[in-house]
Write an enzyme that holds these catalytic residues in place. Structure first.
Site, PDB file in Angstrom:
ATOM      1  CB  CYS A 312       1.199 -33.255  18.534  1.00 38.31           C
ATOM      2  SG  CYS A 312       0.882 -33.182  16.565  1.00 38.31           S
ATOM      3  CB  CYS A 408      -6.212   6.733   0.020  1.00 30.81           C
ATOM      4  SG  CYS A 408      -7.833   5.913  -0.117  1.00 30.81           S
ATOM      5  CB  CYS A 413     -21.242   4.465  -3.013  1.00 31.87           C
ATOM      6  SG  CYS A 413     -22.883   3.624  -2.526  1.00 31.87           S
ATOM      7  CB  CYS A 473     -22.572   7.990 -16.151  1.00 35.49           C
ATOM      8  SG  CYS A 473     -20.777   8.821 -16.503  1.00 35.49           S
ATOM      9  CB  CYS A 483      -9.577  24.171 -11.904  1.00 35.78           C
ATOM     10  SG  CYS A 483     -11.203  23.837 -13.234  1.00 35.78           S
TER      11      CYS A 483
END
Length: 516
Positions: A312, A408, A413, A473, A483
């Protein structure tokens, strides 16, 4: 005002008149008001006076068939603002002159491979007059040559018929096999239930509605077309160039019919007002119970498996939503993101994805998003991991550094979907967030679910939005001005990197975007 001999029409809203558009095969178009009780003969009589021709030289075509003179408007499934096509038939030329239509296949009482297609249809569903001719290609009901008949034939050998595309017999013939029709007759359970086509009307209904089958020329898309036989299966209706036809447009040599569907629940907005046919949904004529809830309801969904399992509509929606929430839809290369019969039958994938519209707009939007994501994954792509983005990207196979171009602009990675970094991808400590050695036996915590339940999860998302990781890191770093030359603040790292490229700072970075 007179239009083609029809008197100025009264207010349609204040009467039972229908506003009908009449088009000729030479491009003329008029709007007329007709009573549902008017016969085709009466319409021809009025038209003949204005066209200065004999009424027996006029043919009125609707839904691929020439309408018999005795038919009334109400018998032809003609709704308000429908279109009738009028074809003026020229007199047959003398012998030796070949008319345009002589190269078209003629409709004769021969079978074309559909010998017994209609023989099992319940007599109450098809009461064809004995002097009419069926266009379905079978030999039933056809007058033999030499017998008297009041069926009118035009110079191009089109045949009038009392069998229309809207007839119940046509609906049943397309939807059911011969064996199913025979079983249906044995059950004698048709009762008051009427067979229908069902469509999804995108606008204005935005729901499942009863539909009506229509036909047009596959070349010029004109409705001034006469089909050489009726469709006898979904194969004939859904696929192109299955049924030959004669286009009455003098500027077109189209030889094939193209079938389409319209919604019956609202007033048509023109010939381009079409709907998507839901061919798995049928009227529950034999009263089959739902495989999930065992209730007998109508309409129902009949899967294309060998057993033709039935659900149904409510259970079908529940089935689809549950599979969607679990992302258990099947990504098929031919039919896309779809489902099979819930019993697991082979060769039962749903081919028309508009059936999933029954889930509602919100779930269907999720369905489309999941389908897009699965298609990207199948093509070797990735989704941008930046919060709030999720754009699909198809990077090169040997490319590890991926930039969300056009989105964006996040650089990450491809292997670990973290911010881009130099060296091997770090693996999070699997014991982080897990239970310790003193944990109660038999109890464990899923680290992913634990992360979602963390009080500081909102802070973690904020850090991802406003910062970028050091490429070496991966320490989150926020740029507060100045800058693009960044120096990692971690004492053991002190890596010099570019905020834009997220790679080691170079002279190229200094020249290209030192200050943005």
């Amino acid at each position: 005002m007179n239009i083609f001999g029809f008197t100025s029409r009264p207010s349609i809203e204040a009467s039972n008149y229908l506003q009908i558009f009449i088009r000729t095969n030479v491009g003329e178009q008029v709007s007329v008001a007709l009573e549902p009780s008017w016969t085709v003969q009466k319409i021809k009589s009025n038209l003949a006076k204005q066209l200065k021709t004999n009424e027996d030289q006029l043919r009125i075509i609707f839904a691929g068939k020439e309408l018999p003179d005795s038919f009334t408007i109400s018998e032809c499934d003609i709704g308000n603002r429908s279109v009738l096509h009028v074809v003026r038939v020229e007199r047959k030329p003398e012998l030796g002159n070949t008319p345009k239509e002589d190269n078209q296949p003629l409709l004769t009482p021969q079978n074309d491979g559909n010998d017994n297609v209609h023989e099992t249809i319940n007599s109450q569903e098809r009461e064809l007059s004995t002097d009419s001719v069926s266009n379905c290609g079978s030999s039933e009901g056809v007058k033999q040559s030499g017998e008297s008949s009041n069926v009118s034939r035009s110079s191009n050998s089109a045949v009038t018929t009392t069998r229309l595309l809207c007839d119940s017999s046509t609906v049943m013939t397309i939807q059911l096999t011969q064996e199913e029709l025979k079983e249906l007759n044995k059950l004698k359970a048709v009762g008051d239930e009427k067979p229908h086509f069902y469509v999804y009307c995108i606008s204005p209904c935005a729901t499942v509605c009863i539909g009506k089958l229509r036909v047009r020329c596959s070349e010029c898309k004109s409705g001034a077309l006469t089909v050489h036989r009726d469709p006898t299966s979904w194969h004939d209706v859904l696929r192109t160039k299955q049924i030959t036809a004669t286009c009455e447009n003098p500027d077109c040599n189209g030889a094939y019919a193209e079938f389409f569907f319209k919604c019956r629940e609202h007033e048509t907005k023109g010939e381009d007002d079409t709907a998507v046919v839901l061919y798995l949904i049928r009227s529950n004529l034999p009263g089959v119970s739902c495989l999930a809830c065992t209730d007998v309801s109508s309409p129902i969904v009949v899967f294309q498996c060998q057993s033709a399992h039935v659900m149904c509509l409510d259970c079908f929606v529940t089935y689809c939503v549950s599979r969607l929430n679990e992302r258990q839809f099947i990504c098929d290369s031919t039919f896309g993101y779809t489902l099979s019969c819930p019993v697991g039958c082979p060769d039962s994938l749903i081919e028309e994805v508009h059936h999933f519209k029954l889930m509602g707009d919100q779930h269907y939007e999720r369905y489309q998003r999941f389908a897009t994501e699965e298609a990207i994954f199948a093509a070797g792509g990735v989704l941008c991991p930046f919060p709030g983005c999720g754009q699909g990207i198809l990077p090169d196979s040997d490319c590890r550094r991926v930039k969300c171009v056009g989105g964006c602009e996040y650089v990450f990675c491809k292997d670990c979907l973290q911010g881009y970094h130099i060296g091997e991808c770090s693996v999070d400590d699997p014991s982080n967030g897990m239970t310790n050695g003193n944990a109660v036996a038999g109890f464990s915590v899923n680290p992913e679910r634990a992360a979602l339940s963390s009080w500081d999860e909102a802070s973690n998302v904020t850090i991802k939005v406003i910062s970028k990781p050091c490429p070496k890191c991966r320490t989150p770093t926020e740029r507060d001005g100045g800058c693009m030359h960044m120096v990692c603040t971690r004492a053991s790292c002190q890596f010099h990197w570019c905020w834009v490229c997220q790679t080691e700072w170079t002279r190229e970075c200094m020249a290209a975007h030192w200050f943005g």
